[in-house]
Design an enzyme around this catalytic site. Structure first.
Site, PDB file in Angstrom:
ATOM      1  N   GLU A   1      24.818  -4.822  44.842  1.00  0.00           N
ATOM      2  CA  GLU A   1      26.023  -4.102  44.435  1.00  0.00           C
ATOM      3  C   GLU A   1      25.655  -2.683  44.134  1.00  0.00           C
ATOM      4  O   GLU A   1      24.538  -2.402  43.710  1.00  0.00           O
ATOM      5  CB  GLU A   1      26.592  -4.736  43.153  1.00  0.00           C
ATOM      6  CG  GLU A   1      27.817  -5.563  43.406  1.00  0.00           C
ATOM      7  CD  GLU A   1      28.345  -6.182  42.137  1.00  0.00           C
ATOM      8  OE1 GLU A   1      28.110  -5.608  41.050  1.00  0.00           O
ATOM      9  OE2 GLU A   1      28.976  -7.233  42.231  1.00  0.00           O
TER      10      GLU A   1
ATOM     11  N   ARG B   1      39.077 -18.375  30.691  1.00  0.00           N
ATOM     12  CA  ARG B   1      39.151 -19.029  29.374  1.00  0.00           C
ATOM     13  C   ARG B   1      39.723 -18.046  28.370  1.00  0.00           C
ATOM     14  O   ARG B   1      39.922 -16.870  28.662  1.00  0.00           O
ATOM     15  CB  ARG B   1      37.748 -19.443  28.939  1.00  0.00           C
ATOM     16  CG  ARG B   1      36.801 -18.252  28.991  1.00  0.00           C
ATOM     17  CD  ARG B   1      35.463 -18.549  28.382  1.00  0.00           C
ATOM     18  NE  ARG B   1      34.510 -17.503  28.726  1.00  0.00           N
ATOM     19  CZ  ARG B   1      34.403 -16.345  28.088  1.00  0.00           C
ATOM     20  NH1 ARG B   1      35.215 -16.079  27.082  1.00  0.00           N
ATOM     21  NH2 ARG B   1      33.528 -15.440  28.454  1.00  0.00           N
TER      22      ARG B   1
END
Lengths: 294, 1234
Positions: B211, B305
């Protein structure tokens, strides 16, 4: 630091006696002690004398001595040996393991001391593990797979094939290494309550003797050490160490001092390099002491 | 499935058990929502460590998981137990099983609702590679890089496209782990193989992807919520840019970053919504982006979550995300929409963790000794700790989430600063102080920073001092005194025990107000030197005598061992100030040293405060010429430095030299005489003996005036008008007739010289002598307030004044009613000092005129003889004193009196050891003969015998004979004294004698080097006062500095508590430095436990605390009771690490050289040698081991004290007798050369 390519490493003969510590070595002497030495020396050809070498990383072949630890220390104090320099002998009269235990050996085995570079912070504390790991890696590259029993006993096939003792005094850190190459002490010769039986290390190249094996080990370890300290943090190293660690998940008897004994399961390595144990659901970190499989 | 309304879900869930499979903060947070609207039964999982933790209080029931601390991860077991209990739904919280995509599946199989997404979407969004692929497909920007794991050539190709720097990320990593930065092509190959090896070792997966490394970015994330019917709502951003190693520390909504525009917000919200919708996700999720400095966004990951920082979104919108999440999982339709859900507040959260930011955020666990949480408007707190809770080391270090919210960013910041000020957690280190620094940082407040903020500003953010408030620290001191029953800092040993009867509480009753409003003091601090001296001369011409009050210095030095504290000065100082005294002697002499040694006060700070609470009267100090405020000659530059500081706080500087060697006073005269405000008072040290007669003292006075004239560059006559002459009869031996004779002669010779008479009470003739001095022409006399007057200090003021007025017909200018009022106050104070600090021997001793032991030394020297078992020899010692004073001639004033005493003590005990009392009597007989017979009449035997007189003398005496203290006032003693003291080397000794001032040869001190040593020692810049204290008394200065840092200003504790502490059930009202009132109450003082520790439980201002005080050695072998090496004490040898001690080379009494191996520790098979840090003698060996002999290793802890050394000079190598001074060359006991 790590970028530099290590200079060539030479073998050298310790030509003069170190008073009270070692006899002078001759090419004939060690060769006579064991055929493996003789084969190694022949393969190496002409070995120069130590002479006036200063601050070198060479491998010093010394004659029979009390302990390579004492010889190496003297050579460091005299400015002869630098980090990654080492001393190897065919025979020790007072070889020692941890806590001045006797280290049993016979000619043909590796009996050597490596001068360790100084390290900072956690790296200094982790040195025994680092050496254990690097020697295990190096041995595995040269023969059968070797695992590390915390902190740095080297096991192969469940038997101890090599041991390491690190002594830190003032600015001088030495690692003594014994590898059972030609002979391993039988169980009855070992001290009472020893953790694990001794075994022999068998190199892939069956012709290699203690001197050449040591040369290869030192090269591996030095390169490994430089890479490790350059690329990884101590925490990362511990993760790597776990990959070579023996007895994980195994139930052991823990001995701390003389009176404390309990059973626990080996869980891994703590952040400071201690042995992480599960003692009846409670986590315990062992920094000193011994474990024996149950 | 038909959408339910929220109300339907409430109905359905009410009274049913819902499990939170988590612990700590998330478990407590979620239980709160379960029990509010739903009125459901909150069940929480708990391992043994957690089952009684504060977080469990929010649960109705616990699902006990047993002793394995990792049991929260055993999902199968938890689900099985939940099923057995009839749990209808499970909330995973954050951490533990919350990101395990098998959890929803397993719940489904068990017929339990999982409060979270389904397995499929969770797996997809939770996988970084998959989510990246998805994002690229639907047009969400991602960080440029490889779509999936690559090989080295592929990595190189991609790097070429996107440009360096790049990151290699482990496919199996996450949460900031498994990321390697590569800055140039040359590094790529080796970095790749290393990263791969580590990834395999760490995550079991060697695969890496590439990346672009973004160097300056903000972390911006979006909370989303979706129901099962395709309704999605995206909340405003949370800015989590303040991070450390990718761990979030501060979260803010909305972003305070000026570059974060509404357009960018809209764009990113759109991306978030697309992603959620693309996978048919329901429940909460957070979509995380990095935004570079040009505002370009890059998706990094999606969290499936509830997140730690969800609370700030709740505060911004006034909603409950957990409640909505639960409802959605039961099929409720999403209640949030663009129409009804509007942001209206700013909110910020800081993570309060049990970590020490100054130690690289290392986690720490332990007992929370006190806990005060912030509150008030705009504050929300989710914590899992309370006072008395032992924070476990096993789990993460989160202790609390502190949120503030307000209608602007500025308000939110100010709220957070206030909340952090209120937040107090003791016992463990936390990130509170660190956050306080963050909140102050201008870049933070301006919103201008990136994810490197903490790293770049590390020095500033970590530069706080972690100190508890003073009342808490002072209360801890009280707890320590109370546990012991005595105060160890007073340095009087164990002077009382807890069970001993106490004097009772000190409750001061104020004197009735009798102050004479019309009383005008004659002399004040507002006047200049010449005006004061003129006033004294004018008054004396009118028969008016002035008084100097010594109550707070000399009297209490002589009678209370200097233990009179600033605390009591504060009480009586203001009224002493109004009594009409010429001056108040409130400093100098041993008082200066004992301020640090035993009163734990900075003496110059004390002096400064005096001038605030008693601003009117002159302050007087006593200086020991070359020794200044210490016990040995000081270099000139130190004398000047100390002198300048003295002049800042004192007006009258009395200076004496025990040899009357006037040149020794010169450096001080130089400092003082160059000021037109300060008064220099050189003093004659006085004895009453042959040779020390009026002509002698007139000669010394002459020398003093000459010296002052030379310093001032004026005539002697002018000098005599510009100083005060002190007459210092320290022993209290000069009778009235002698003083009358001397002062009359001085007045006749120097009519304009102001005379100040000082003496002690020891001979009992104080009042008539002072009367005679006054009558003869003295201008000022020294006295003290009646209730402080004992035997060894000065006499009493009102009786002396009565004698002077009524018997001598002179006048005084005292406000006697004010003196009476002061006396009344002092009467209440003195009993405490009398009880704990009185001299051992007490009473008037007229024999002082023979033996000459001054003031407090009368008792202390004789007490010393008694304690060493020589009480039966004391009469002989006193006789020897009387005799030797006639041979070697100087004055019995510090340090001369000590030298005389030691010489007598050593001579008499030496003779006793040689031949018992018979030999002692013989020695004294010889002494008599020497003093009676003229030199010519001695027999050879007698000449031989007198050499025994000084054979046992010490180096101090020998140095005195050599002139090392200065010129002896009546010249050198006869040669036989040298023969006796120096033996065969006596001729060389005589040769090397000098009459020069020691100052001439003493080199200047390297002040800069000393200052940097002190700064290094303190870990901060020392204040100028600390520096001067350190130069004068290094050890005791450090002790006091450390004391004040540890406990604060102990002068804020009342007298009884300082000496006796408190008893169980007692209450103490006290003030802290700022004058704020506080209350402390001791609820319990335990008996000593096995470790020898007493636990004191107490409250301070209604905060409950406890403190363990070690009062004796442990009986068991518990590690908690270990004595630790003081890292600042060079004589302490501690264990370098945790490990096994296997060999100890030394025993008590051994002499060791610096660098010698003392012991060896084995740790992980590394054998560490520990060396002697200094040369010395082994005083204590705390642990022993000899593995080779007994095969026993002794576990030791890092920092544990193993060996304590003492100074090498501490004892004689032959007879082991202690040596009193480092410069001894011979043992005073056995004569061994050292």
């Amino acid at each position: 630091m790590g970028g530099e390519v290590p200079m060539t490493r030479h073998f050298r003969i310790l030509d003069s006696a170190l008073d009270g510590l070692a006899q002078p070595a001759t090419l004939a002497g060690p060769g006579a002690a064991h055929p493996l030495w003789a084969a190694d020396l022949e393969a190496l050809g002409a070995v120069p004398e130590l002479g006036a070498a200063r601050h070198c990383r060479d491998i010093v072949l010394c004659g029979p001595c009390a302990s390579t630890m004492d010889v190496a220390r003297r050579l460091v104090e005299e400015g002869v040996l630098a980090p990654f320099g080492s001393v190897i002998t065919p025979e020790q009269t007072a070889g020692r393991g941890q806590l001045r235990r006797a280290w049993l050996s016979r000619p043909g085995n590796v009996l050597a001391t490596l001068v360790c570079p100084p390290a900072d912070g956690l790296w200094n504390d982790l040195r025994p593990l680092v050496l254990g790991y690097l020697f295990a890696e190096a041995l595995s590259a040269l023969g059968q797979a070797v695992q590390v029993k915390w902190p740095n006993d080297l096991l192969s096939g469940g038997r101890k094939v090599a041991g390491i003792l690190v002594e830190e005094r003032k600015d001088c850190v030495l690692a003594g290494i014994g590898v059972n190459l030609g002979w391993a002490p039988p169980a009855e010769a070992l001290r009472e309550g020893h953790c694990v039986d001794a075994g022999e290390f068998v190199p892939s190249d069956g012709a290699v003797g203690p001197v050449r094996l040591w040369g290869a080990l030192v090269n591996h370890v030095e390169t490994g050490y430089r890479t490790l300290l350059e690329a990884f943090s101590p925490t990362e190293f511990l993760t790597i160490f776990r990959s070579r660690m023996a007895w994980q998940g195994r139930r052991v008897l823990v001995r701390e001092g003389e009176s404390v004994r309990y059973e626990a399961v080996v869980r891994g390595i703590s952040a400071e390099g201690g042995l992480l144990l599960d003692r009846a659901g409670r986590e315990v970190v062992l920094l000193a002491g011994d474990v024996i499989p149950v | 499935m038909r959408a339910k309304s929220f109300e339907q879900v409430l109905e359905e869930v009410k009274g049913k058990p819902i499990l939170v499979a988590n612990r700590g903060i998330p478990a407590r947070r979620i239980c709160r929502s379960i029990t509010e609207m739903f009125q459901a039964v909150a069940v929480m999982t708990a391992t043994d460590v957690d089952k009684t933790s504060p977080a469990t209080t929010g649960a109705h029931e616990l699902l006990l998981l047993g002793e394995d601390p990792r049991a929260y991860l055993d999902l199968d077991r938890i689900i099985k137990m939940a099923k057995d209990r009839g749990i209808v739904a499970i909330h995973p919280g954050w951490g533990f099983g919350s990101e395990d995509d098998s959890f929803p599946k397993k719940c489904e199989e068990a017929g339990i609702i999982f409060i979270g997404p389904n397995q499929g979407p969770m797996r997809l969004l939770g996988n970084k590679v998959a989510v990246r692929k998805l994002a690229e497909e639907i047009g969400v920007p991602v960080v440029p890089g490889s779509p999936e794991a690559v090989s080295i050539p592929e990595a190189r190709k991609i790097a070429k496209e996107i440009g360096f720097p790049i990151m290699l990320k482990a496919e199996g990593g996450g949460g900031g782990r498994g990321i390697y930065e590569v800055y140039e092509d040359a590094q790529l190959e080796s970095a790749f193989s290393k990263a791969s090896a580590l990834a395999k070792a760490s995550f079991g997966n060697p695969r890496l992807y590439v990346e672009k490394l973004l160097t300056s970015v903000r972390h911006i994330e979006f909370q989303t919520i979706a129901d099962k019917y395709g309704n999605v709502y995206v909340f405003d951003e949370r800015d989590c840019t303040v991070q450390r190693n990718h761990q979030k520390l501060v979260e803010i909504t909305p972003s305070p970053w000026p570059k974060f525009t509404p357009e960018l917000r809209k764009e990113l919200k759109g991306y978030a919504e697309k992603l959620i919708k693309a996978v048919g996700y329901h429940s909460l999720a957070t979509v995380e982006f990095l935004v570079d400095k040009d505002g370009r966004p890059y998706l990094i990951e999606v969290n499936t979550r509830l997140q730690v920082e969800h609370g700030i979104t709740e505060c911004r919108y006034g909603i409950d995300l957990v409640e909505e999440q639960i409802a959605i999982s039961f099929g409720s339709k999403l209640r949030f929409g663009e129409q009804n859900t509007k942001p209206y507040l700013h909110a910020m959260q800081v993570r309060v963790n049990c970590e020490d930011p100054q130690d690289n955020f290392s986690p720490n666990a332990g007992l929370i000794t006190s806990y005060v949480s912030p509150g008030g408007q705009g504050v929300r707190i989710d914590s899992c700790i309370c006072a008395g809770y032992r924070f476990p080391s096993r789990y993460d270090s989160a202790a609390a989430l502190l949120i503030t919210y307000g209608n602007s960013w500025d308000k939110t910041v100010m709220l957070m600063r206030r909340a952090l000020r209120e937040y107090k957690i003791s016992g463990v280190k936390t990130t509170i102080n660190f956050h306080r620094e963050v909140m102050k940082h201008p870049d933070f407040v301006a919103g201008e920073y990136d994810t490197n903020f903490v790293r770049l500003h590390k020095d500033g953010l970590m530069s706080y001092t972690d100190q508890e408030p003073e009342p808490v620290r002072l209360a801890r001191l009280v707890a320590e005194i109370s546990a012991r029953g005595y105060n160890p800092y007073v340095s009087l040993g164990e002077y009382r025990g807890r069970a001993d009867k106490r004097l009772g509480r000190f409750q001061l009753v104020k004197a009735p107000d009798t102050a004479d409003a019309t009383f005008e003091p004659r002399i004040t601090r507002a006047m200049k030197r010449d005006a004061i001296l003129d006033a004294l001369r004018e008054d004396r011409a009118k028969d008016i005598i002035h008084f100097c009050d010594t109550t707070t210095r000399d009297i209490t030095q002589s009678n209370s061992g200097n233990r009179f504290r600033l605390a009591e000065d504060r009480i009586i100082g203001p009224s002493l100030d109004k009594c009409g005294f010429f001056s108040l002697e409130n400093g100098g002499g041993a008082h200066f040293h004992v301020a640090m040694l035993a009163n734990m006060t900075y003496p110059f700070t004390e002096a400064k405060e005096w001038n605030q609470f008693a601003p009117g009267t002159l302050k007087q100090i006593l200086i020991r010429s070359t020794n200044v405020l210490g016990y040995k000659p000081q270099p000139k530059n130190l004398m000047r430095l100390t002198g300048e500081m003295i002049c800042e706080h004192y007006d009258v500087i009395r200076c004496f030299d025990f040899l009357n060697h006037v040149e020794n006073m010169r450096p001080f005269a130089e400092v003082v005489l160059h000021s037109d405000k300060h008064i220099f008072e050189p003093a004659l040290s006085m004895s009453w003996a042959k040779g020390f007669d009026v002509p002698h003292y007139l000669e010394v006075t002459d020398a003093i005036l000459n010296m002052c004239a030379s310093v001032m560059g004026v005539s002697k006559k002018k000098a005599s008008r510009s100083i005060i002459l002190g007459l210092k009869d320290m022993a209290g031996v000069c009778p009235p007739r002698f003083m009358r004779e001397l002062i009359s002669a001085l007045v006749a010779k120097y009519p304009e010289l102001v005379i100040h008479s000082h003496r002690h009470y020891t001979d009992g003739l104080f009042v008539p002598t002072m009367g005679a001095a006054a009558k003869a022409g003295a201008h000022i006399v020294d006295t003290a307030i009646g209730s402080s007057v004992r035997w060894y200090g000065q006499g009493e003021v009102l009786s002396t004044a009565a004698y002077i007025e009524d018997e001598m017909g002179l006048k005084t200018l005292l406000d006697k009613d004010m003196i009476r009022a002061t006396n009344f106050t002092l009467k209440q104070i003195m009993p405490y000092y009398d009880k704990y600090c009185s001299p051992y021997f007490q009473g008037i001793d007229h024999d002082v005129v023979r033996h000459g032991m001054p003031g407090g030394a009368t008792s202390s020297s004789q007490e010393g003889a008694m304690k060493q078992g020589y009480i039966h020899l004391l009469p002989y010692m006193l006789k020897f004193l009387a005799g030797t004073r006639k041979i070697v001639r100087y004055h019995d004033v510090t340090p001369g009196s000590q030298i005389t005493w030691n010489t007598s003590f050593l001579a008499v005990t030496g003779a006793y050891k040689r031949g018992g009392e018979r030999e002692v009597r013989r020695l004294l007989n010889v002494l008599d003969i020497v003093n009676l017979a003229p030199e010519g009449e001695f027999t050879d035997n007698e000449r031989e015998a007198r050499l025994d007189l000084y054979r046992d003398s010490n180096d101090a005496f020998r140095n005195l004979l050599l002139g090392k203290y200065g010129k002896l006032p009546l010249g050198f003693p006869p040669d036989w004294v040298y023969q006796s003291a120096f033996g065969t080397e006596w001729k060389a000794a005589v040769e090397s004698r000098t009459e020069a001032s020691p100052l001439e040869t003493l080199p200047d001190m390297d002040l800069a080097a000393e200052e940097s040593t002190l700064d290094a020692r303190l870990g901060r810049k020392a204040t100028p006062e600390e520096f001067v204290l350190y130069l004068n008394h290094p050890g005791d200065a450090l002790k006091t500095i450390e004391f004040v840092e540890t406990y604060g200003d102990a002068n804020n504790l009342p007298l009884d508590v300082w000496f006796e502490g408190l008893e169980r059930g007692e209450t103490l009202l006290f003030q802290s430095r700022a004058g704020k009132p506080h209350v402390m109450r001791i609820t319990d003082i335990s008996e000593p436990d096995e470790q020898g520790c007493i636990t004191v439980r107490y409250s301070v201002d209604s905060e409950t605390m406890s403190h363990k005080v070690k009062v004796r050695d442990a009986v068991g072998g518990d590690r908690e009771a270990l004595e630790m090496a003081d890292p600042k004490n060079v004589y302490h040898i501690g264990s370098p690490s945790n490990g096994d001690l296997w060999v100890m080379h030394v025993r008590v009494g051994d002499t060791v050289k610096k660098g010698e191996e003392i012991l060896n520790i084995s740790i992980m098979k590394q054998e560490k040698s520990v060396y002697a840090p200094v040369s010395g003698v082994v005083k204590r060996v705390l642990k022993n081991a000899n593995y080779q002999e007994d095969k026993i290793m002794v576990p030791v802890k890092e920092g544990e004290l193993l060996v304590e050394l003492g100074p090498a000079q501490a004892g004689c190598p032959t007879c082991k007798a202690p040596l009193a001074s480092e410069d001894f060359r011979f043992c005073p006991v056995c004569g061994q050369k050292i």
